[in-house]
Design an enzyme around this catalytic site. Structure first.
Site, PDB file in Angstrom:
ATOM      1  N   LYS A  58       0.839  -1.201   0.000  1.00 47.42           N
ATOM      2  CA  LYS A  58       0.000   0.000   0.000  1.00 47.42           C
ATOM      3  C   LYS A  58       0.870   1.245   0.000  1.00 47.42           C
ATOM      4  O   LYS A  58       1.870   1.319   0.733  1.00 47.42           O
ATOM      5  CB  LYS A  58      -0.922  -0.028   1.223  1.00 47.42           C
ATOM      6  CG  LYS A  58      -1.943   1.118   1.280  1.00 47.42           C
ATOM      7  CD  LYS A  58      -2.832   0.953   2.500  1.00 47.42           C
ATOM      8  CE  LYS A  58      -3.849   2.060   2.645  1.00 47.42           C
ATOM      9  NZ  LYS A  58      -4.713   1.873   3.836  1.00 47.42           N
ATOM     10  N   SER A  63      -9.351   2.438   2.996  1.00 44.38           N
ATOM     11  CA  SER A  63      -8.375   3.093   2.145  1.00 44.38           C
ATOM     12  C   SER A  63      -7.404   2.109   1.488  1.00 44.38           C
ATOM     13  O   SER A  63      -6.511   2.517   0.760  1.00 44.38           O
ATOM     14  CB  SER A  63      -7.577   4.102   2.970  1.00 44.38           C
ATOM     15  OG  SER A  63      -6.834   3.449   3.994  1.00 44.38           O
ATOM     16  N   SER A 118      -9.852  -0.003   7.249  1.00 48.18           N
ATOM     17  CA  SER A 118      -9.283   0.209   5.921  1.00 48.18           C
ATOM     18  C   SER A 118      -8.768  -1.040   5.218  1.00 48.18           C
ATOM     19  O   SER A 118      -8.489  -0.985   4.023  1.00 48.18           O
ATOM     20  CB  SER A 118      -8.158   1.243   5.985  1.00 48.18           C
ATOM     21  OG  SER A 118      -8.678   2.518   6.226  1.00 48.18           O
TER      22      SER A 118
END
Length: 472
Positions: A90, A165, A189
């Site tokens: 990420k 996210s 997330s």
């Protein structure tokens, strides 16, 4: 090096390399059934084919991945449990020599000199980083988009969101671009994108994966996590990334009572923890899922006492964000997204007493969770309060016609677990042919990840709580 093949002989059938789990891929490479370069090339080809539509990756580092694969293939023995396995990180987490933007134009040219510890441990285990996955700016946003990339589209319906996210990581795994991806989880997330994209995820006990660079050493709201297509991959990855670090106080002396569950599991189920706004359609799917769970477990509807949870999380989250990003708001406001601006401003006027009152309520909620686990093995809840919505809608402001007070309230069904710091495994629930993906949270006491993984495997094998790929 073995000749490149898109398919390998696996479990008695021809299987695409991109359909293999990380665990099976590592085993095939170790047995010389295919090379690491084979695996890297197959997944790079899948990215080239699918990412233009889905936008899961901010950066793809093909040449570095090929060099790392050749090193793996030249080694005399497997480097580690993830030897030669392609993965994605990420884009909130530092990768040495590879651009890390944090989803912000302010850092579009930022190339860290050092890996974050979790990245360094993945590399030491033999994993090969293909690139960085998309995230909202600084990880704050319900839709996985920013001024650099996105929106990251749901592979089951590209008109819909992948969730925030860690949406880039969830889509990369679901679409077969990597078998395994790293994520981070503050209020849901890794869990929300996992639910939206039909993959599994783990948010471990805070401190299980150390964060020695974290400025607030005792802050346990945010953790690293992982997304994969099965439980074995999550367990294998956590095993190589866990372990204490002297610079992370949460990782020292982590208490655990990680005994196997004896006999028929006792589970408590709740659609909303008694306070979270949850859509009627989600409640209906969850009720059907609980009926399925009752075939192999003893199911009791109940919930810990979560009084004041929304106000508590709002306060602690806002204080955290204002402390971390307040200076950026003062100096670079015009370059920030509206979502980030709102998040920072929410904490501008909090007092020390506000934060202490929130910590007091948090303590009471934590103790209520602890009491519940004196009579249950697992607590199960939905992994998202809504189903995926259209990408052009930036925030969830209404559920079933009722307006939410703030843009983060739709996360209440997941942020309650962040608030108390219990580990949570997310699994995709069985679904009909035309149903959107839907996941459940399986929660256990702190330090009990092995118990979670064992139970998750039983649900995969006995009831079909497992990934089914999108019709791409």
């Amino acid at each position: 090096m073995l000749a490149f093949r898109r398919e390998v002989w696996h479990c008695g059938a021809m299987t695409s390399i991109c359909e293999l789990s990380a665990t099976n891929l590592a085993r095939a490479i170790a047995r010389c059934e295919l090379s690491s370069r084979d695996a890297v090339e197959a997944h790079l080809a899948r990215i080239a084919d699918r990412d233009p539509e889905l936008a899961a990756f901010v950066t793809v580092d093909a040449e570095s991945a090929r060099r790392a694969a050749d090193i793996c293939d030249g080694a005399s023995a497997p480097i580690g449990p993830l030897h030669g396995v392609p993965i994605a990180i990420k884009d909130l987490t530092d990768t040495a020599g590879l651009a890390t933007t944090y989803g912000s134009v302010l850092f579009r040219d930022h190339v860290p000199a050092e890996d974050d510890l979790v990245v360094a441990r993945l590399r030491r285990a033999g994993a090969i980083i293909l690139g960085k996955t998309n995230t909202p700016e600084f990880g704050f946003g319900a839709v996985c988009t920013n001024k650099l990339c996105g929106p990251t589209r749901n592979p089951f319906d590209p008109a819909l969101t992948s969730g925030g996210s860690s949406g880039g990581s969830a889509v990369a795994v679901a679409a077969g671009m990597v078998p395994l991806a790293h994520g981070t989880d503050f209020g849901g997330s890794v869990r929300t994108p996992a639910s939206f994209c039909d993959v599994a995820s783990i948010r471990p006990t805070p401190g299980r994966i150390p964060s020695p660079r974290r400025r607030l050493g005792w802050d346990m709201l945010a953790t690293h996590g992982f997304l994969a297509r099965d439980v074995d991959d999550l367990e294998r990855t956590l095993s190589v990334c866990g372990g204490g670090d002297a610079s992370d106080p949460l990782s020292i002396g982590l208490a655990s009572d990680d005994r196997p569950t004896a006999g028929r599991p006792r589970i408590v189920v709740t659609p909303d923890f008694g306070f979270a706004p949850v859509a009627r359609a989600v409640r209906a799917r969850f009720a059907g899922t609980c009926e399925l769970l009752a075939r192999v477990t003893d199911v009791v509807p109940s919930s810990p006492d979560c009084g004041g949870a929304i106000e508590t999380f709002r306060t602690l989250r806002a204080a955290h964000i204002a402390s971390s990003y307040g200076e950026l708001l003062r100096s670079r406001r015009e370059e920030l997204t509206p979502t980030v601006i709102w998040n920072i401003e929410a904490g501008a006027n909090l007092s020390a007493q506000d934060c202490l009152n929130a910590e007091r309520r948090r303590t009471a909620i934590y103790r209520s969770f602890r009491e519940l686990f004196s009579r249950a093995d697992f607590l199960i809840a939905p992994a998202a309060s809504v189903f995926p919505w259209r990408n052009e809608v930036s925030n969830v402001t209404v559920i079933d016609g009722t307006a939410l007070e703030t843009p983060i309230d739709y996360l209440a069904v997941t942020f309650i677990v962040s608030l108390v710091g219990f580990p949570v495994l997310t699994l995709p629930a069985p679904r009909g042919e035309n149903e959107l993906p839907f996941g459940i949270q399986i929660i256990a006491p702190p330090g009990c990840e092995s118990r979670l993984f064992a139970f998750g495997r039983s649900l995969e094998n006995e009831l079909g709580f497992s990934h089914r790929g999108p019709p791409l």
